[in-house]
Design a protein around this motif. Structure first.
Motif, PDB file in Angstrom:
ATOM      1  N   CYS A   1      44.254  30.010 -64.975  1.00 45.93           N
ATOM      2  CA  CYS A   1      44.706  29.842 -63.587  1.00 45.93           C
ATOM      3  C   CYS A   1      46.013  29.047 -63.600  1.00 45.93           C
ATOM      4  CB  CYS A   1      43.626  29.157 -62.755  1.00 45.93           C
ATOM      5  SG  CYS A   1      43.948  29.273 -60.995  1.00 45.93           S
ATOM      6  N   LEU A   2      47.113  29.778 -63.736  1.00 44.13           N
ATOM      7  CA  LEU A   2      48.434  29.134 -63.850  1.00 44.13           C
ATOM      8  C   LEU A   2      48.899  28.627 -62.492  1.00 44.13           C
ATOM      9  CD1 LEU A   2      50.294  31.677 -66.173  1.00 44.13           C
ATOM     10  CD2 LEU A   2      49.401  29.417 -66.797  1.00 44.13           C
ATOM     11  N   ILE A   3      49.692  27.554 -62.529  1.00 46.88           N
ATOM     12  CA  ILE A   3      50.311  27.037 -61.301  1.00 46.88           C
ATOM     13  C   ILE A   3      51.739  26.595 -61.589  1.00 46.88           C
ATOM     14  CG2 ILE A   3      49.322  24.716 -61.663  1.00 46.88           C
ATOM     15  CD1 ILE A   3      49.216  24.595 -58.482  1.00 46.88           C
TER      16      ILE A   3
ATOM     17  N   ARG B   1      49.795  29.618 -57.327  1.00 50.79           N
ATOM     18  CA  ARG B   1      48.935  29.769 -58.499  1.00 50.79           C
ATOM     19  C   ARG B   1      48.465  31.208 -58.626  1.00 50.79           C
ATOM     20  NH1 ARG B   1      45.538  27.474 -54.572  1.00 50.79           N
ATOM     21  NH2 ARG B   1      43.644  28.702 -54.200  1.00 50.79           N
ATOM     22  N   GLN B   2      48.086  31.591 -59.850  1.00 44.62           N
ATOM     23  CA  GLN B   2      47.570  32.949 -60.082  1.00 44.62           C
ATOM     24  C   GLN B   2      46.710  32.976 -61.328  1.00 44.62           C
ATOM     25  OE1 GLN B   2      50.387  36.149 -59.409  1.00 44.62           O
ATOM     26  NE2 GLN B   2      49.266  37.495 -60.808  1.00 44.62           N
ATOM     27  N   LEU B   3      45.604  33.697 -61.231  1.00 42.18           N
ATOM     28  CA  LEU B   3      44.725  33.895 -62.389  1.00 42.18           C
ATOM     29  C   LEU B   3      45.327  34.998 -63.262  1.00 42.18           C
ATOM     30  CD1 LEU B   3      42.027  32.656 -63.289  1.00 42.18           C
ATOM     31  CD2 LEU B   3      40.872  34.549 -62.125  1.00 42.18           C
ATOM     32  N   VAL B   4      45.497  34.695 -64.541  1.00 41.37           N
ATOM     33  CA  VAL B   4      46.168  35.625 -65.456  1.00 41.37           C
ATOM     34  C   VAL B   4      45.245  35.921 -66.632  1.00 41.37           C
ATOM     35  CG1 VAL B   4      48.245  36.009 -66.840  1.00 41.37           C
ATOM     36  CG2 VAL B   4      48.335  34.464 -64.868  1.00 41.37           C
ATOM     37  N   GLY B   5      45.096  37.189 -66.972  1.00 41.04           N
ATOM     38  CA  GLY B   5      44.304  37.578 -68.134  1.00 41.04           C
ATOM     39  C   GLY B   5      45.047  37.283 -69.422  1.00 41.04           C
TER      40      GLY B   5
ATOM     41  N   ALA C   1      48.597  38.722 -70.374  1.00 44.47           N
ATOM     42  CA  ALA C   1      48.406  40.170 -70.497  1.00 44.47           C
ATOM     43  C   ALA C   1      49.235  40.936 -69.479  1.00 44.47           C
ATOM     44  CB  ALA C   1      46.925  40.508 -70.347  1.00 44.47           C
ATOM     45  N   THR C   2      49.783  40.197 -68.496  1.00 37.92           N
ATOM     46  CA  THR C   2      50.552  40.873 -67.435  1.00 37.92           C
ATOM     47  C   THR C   2      51.831  40.108 -67.133  1.00 37.92           C
ATOM     48  OG1 THR C   2      49.258  39.631 -65.816  1.00 37.92           O
ATOM     49  CG2 THR C   2      48.558  41.884 -66.249  1.00 37.92           C
ATOM     50  N   ASP C   3      52.792  40.834 -66.545  1.00 35.40           N
ATOM     51  CA  ASP C   3      53.983  40.185 -65.990  1.00 35.40           C
ATOM     52  C   ASP C   3      53.575  39.511 -64.680  1.00 35.40           C
ATOM     53  OD1 ASP C   3      55.521  41.456 -67.952  1.00 35.40           O
ATOM     54  OD2 ASP C   3      55.955  43.171 -66.648  1.00 35.40           O
ATOM     55  N   LEU C   4      54.230  38.406 -64.379  1.00 39.33           N
ATOM     56  CA  LEU C   4      54.022  37.812 -63.053  1.00 39.33           C
ATOM     57  C   LEU C   4      55.152  36.865 -62.700  1.00 39.33           C
ATOM     58  CD1 LEU C   4      51.790  34.750 -62.945  1.00 39.33           C
ATOM     59  CD2 LEU C   4      51.761  36.072 -65.038  1.00 39.33           C
ATOM     60  N   GLU C   5      55.297  36.647 -61.402  1.00 37.93           N
ATOM     61  CA  GLU C   5      56.247  35.641 -60.934  1.00 37.93           C
ATOM     62  C   GLU C   5      55.491  34.679 -60.039  1.00 37.93           C
ATOM     63  OE1 GLU C   5      60.398  36.364 -60.180  1.00 37.93           O
ATOM     64  OE2 GLU C   5      60.155  35.598 -58.132  1.00 37.93           O
ATOM     65  N   LEU C   6      55.671  33.385 -60.337  1.00 33.38           N
ATOM     66  CA  LEU C   6      54.995  32.339 -59.568  1.00 33.38           C
ATOM     67  C   LEU C   6      56.027  31.600 -58.728  1.00 33.38           C
ATOM     68  CD1 LEU C   6      52.565  30.601 -62.102  1.00 33.38           C
ATOM     69  CD2 LEU C   6      51.931  31.889 -60.060  1.00 33.38           C
TER      70      LEU C   6
END
Ligand code: DUT
Ligand code: MG
Length: 168
Positions: A107-109, A56-60, A46-51
Motif C-alpha cells: 500500500c504505497l503512499i 495511496r494505492q495498493l500495488v501488486g 507489477a504495474t505502472d502507476l502515478e501517485l
C-alpha cells in the motif's frame, strides 16, 4: 561459502531454510537481495502507476511466498525512494503471515506535498524482511506484575521536543 555480491568475511548462517517464492507474473524477475548480506529482498511493482501528492494505492508485486511457521514477513519502504521522492508505505511495516499464499501487495503512499511519483512496472518499490516471531498462546489474567515504568508512557521519561505552541 562466499556468494557473489557478499561482503568478504560476512558469511550468513547456513542453517536458514531457503525462502520459497512463487512468481505469479513471469515477466518480472525473481526478487533478490541487492547484496547477498542485505536484510531486505527487493520487491517489484507489477504495474505502472502515478501517485498524486498525498494519495495511496495498493500495488501488486507479482509474487507469493511460503514462509516457515514461526517467521513473519515484514514489508518495509526503501529509504532511497523515501528520501528522494517521499514514497512510503501506509501500513509500514506490512505483515505477511506465514500461512498467506496470496500475492504480496504494497500500500504505497506519496508523502510529498507537491510532486507526483511515477512508478513503472519492474521498479523496486519495497523490501521484504523475514524475521523469527513468537507465537504465544493468549491467556487472560486479573493482575499484571509490577514494574518501575508501570503505566507511564507517551513521553513520561522526558526528553521530547517542545511543540511550536509551547506545549510540552
Ligand atoms: O503489506 C501487506 C500486508 C498484508 N498483506 C497480506 C499478507 C497478510 O498475511 C494478509 C493480512 O494482512 P493483515 O493481517 O495485516 O491485514 P488484516 O487487515 O488484519 O487482514 P486479515 O483479516 O486478512 O488478517 O495480507 C500484504 O500482501 N501486504
Ligand atoms: Mg490480520
Amino acid at each position: 561459502m562466499q556468494t557473489p555480491g557478499q561482503t568478504p568475511g560476512m558469511n550468513p548462517p547456513e542453517a536458514y531454510p531457503p525462502l520459497r517464492i512463487k512468481r505469479l507474473d513471469s515477466g518480472l524477475p525473481l526478487p533478490v537481495r541487492a547484496h547477498a548480506d542485505d536484510a531486505g529482498i527487493d520487491l517489484y511493482a507489477a504495474t505502472d502507476l502515478e501517485l498524486a501528492p498525498g494519495r495511496r494505492q495498493l500495488v501488486g508485486t507479482g509474487v507469493a511466498i511460503a514462509l516457515p511457521v514461526g517467521t513473519v514477513g515484514l514489508i518495509h519502504p526503501r529509504s532511497g525512494l523515501a528520501a528522494r521522492a517521499g514514497l512510503s508505505i501506509v501500513n509500514t511495516p506490512g505483515t505477511i503471515d506465514a500461512g498467506y499464499r496470496g500475492e504480496i501487495k504494497v500500500c504505497l503512499i506519496n508523502h510529498d506535498l507537491d510532486t507526483p511519483i511515477t512508478i513503472a512496472r519492474g521498479d523496486r518499490i519495497a523490501q521484504l524482511l523475514v524475521q523469527r516471531v513468537e507465537l504465544p498462546a493468549v491467556v487472560e489474567v486479573d493482575e499484571l506484575d509490577d514494574t518501575v515504568r508501570g503505566a507511564g508512557g507517551y513521553g513520561s521519561s522526558g526528553g521530547h521536543a517542545i511543540l511550536s505552541d509551547g506545549k510540552a
